[in-house]
Design an enzyme around this catalytic site. Structure first.
Site, PDB file in Angstrom:
ATOM      1  N   SER A   1       0.818  -1.210   0.000  1.00 43.93           N
ATOM      2  CA  SER A   1       0.000   0.000   0.000  1.00 43.93           C
ATOM      3  C   SER A   1       0.859   1.270   0.000  1.00 43.93           C
ATOM      4  CB  SER A   1      -0.960  -0.048   1.200  1.00 43.93           C
ATOM      5  OG  SER A   1      -1.931   0.952   1.140  1.00 43.93           O
TER       6      SER A   1
ATOM      7  N   HIS B   1      -2.569  -1.103  -4.876  1.00 44.35           N
ATOM      8  CA  HIS B   1      -4.023  -1.042  -5.012  1.00 44.35           C
ATOM      9  C   HIS B   1      -4.484   0.412  -4.958  1.00 44.35           C
ATOM     10  CE1 HIS B   1      -4.622  -0.062  -0.774  1.00 44.35           C
ATOM     11  NE2 HIS B   1      -3.795  -1.044  -0.461  1.00 44.35           N
TER      12      HIS B   1
END
Length: 242
Positions: free
Chosen positions: A129, A152
């Site tokens: 992340s 993501h």
């Protein structure tokens, strides 16, 4: 207690001033190293600071006590002190993080990318992340083969209003991350966005999980390597700078 310094026989002909600086840094590390996950070592006559980014990156809200966290109010002052220090000549960032607060992570990453002190990052375990911008923010990034990185889209917890302004805010936040990663790595914007929006790989989510070799092959991370490789890079950069 390990004070973070190499054995005396490994110190290459240190002068009295260097020994005094080493003792001062060691004393400082004893009091703060456990709390902040940082340590300063002497290698071939050069002081290299090691900072770990672990667990979840904490933002403006305190996370539950059972969570392992990296607090930005601890990290940012350290980075400023390292940049201003006349003794510390290199900085190694070791990452094993699940991600966390986007703005806190980007703030740390921006500081790292603008430092004149030679920097290197090493991804161990995971650099997921918001850990991705942190990994690419240094001059040279390394990753071990067994590590993974999850790319993501931006997600937000808590109350989200279903209005166009919310979508616009998400898009701008995502653009900030994409622009930073693309500007500090070898991956193209098209490829990075494709990794972010890939379907079918993550359960109930979109995105991509990359192992060490995949992260290097797509240009996200500079090279496969471990601790010795990162330290060797910093030694060479310090010698070039001096």
């Amino acid at each position: 207690m390990n004070d973070g310094w190499n054995n005396a026989d490994e110190k290459p002909n240190m002068s009295d001033d260097e020994e005094k600086k080493a003792e001062e840094c060691a004393e400082s590390d004893e009091s703060s190293g456990i709390e902040t996950g940082s340590i300063t070592v002497l290698k071939d006559g050069h002081f290299i600071h090691c900072l770990t980014v672990i667990g979840q990156i904490e933002g403006h809200y305190i996370l539950p006590s059972q969570n392992k966290t990296t607090k930005y109010e601890h990290v940012i002052p350290q980075l400023v002190a390292i940049e201003e220090s006349q003794e510390i000549e290199g900085l190694l960032i070791i990452l094993n993080t699940v991600g966390g607060d986007v703005e806190a992570g980007l703030a740390i990453a921006e500081l790292l990318s603008t430092m004149t002190t030679p920097t290197a990052s090493l991804v161990l375990g995971g650099g997921h992340s918001i850990g991705v911008p942190l990994a690419v923010s240094c001059e040279r990034s390394f990753i071990v083969p067994s590590a993974t990185m999850t790319v993501h889209p931006v997600r937000m917890s808590g109350l989200v209003l279903g209005v166009p302004q919310t979508l616009s805010y998400f898009e701008k936040m995502q653009d900030r991350i994409v622009n930073f990663v693309v500007g500090n790595s070898e991956i193209s914007e098209e490829d990075f966005r494709a990794l972010m929006m890939k379907t079918g790989e993550l359960v109930m989510d979109v995105g991509t999980v990359l192992d060490g070799e995949e992260a290097v092959s797509c240009g996200l991370i500079n090279e496969l390597g471990g601790l010795s490789d990162a330290l060797s890079f910093l030694e060479n950069r310090i010698k070039e700078k001096n």
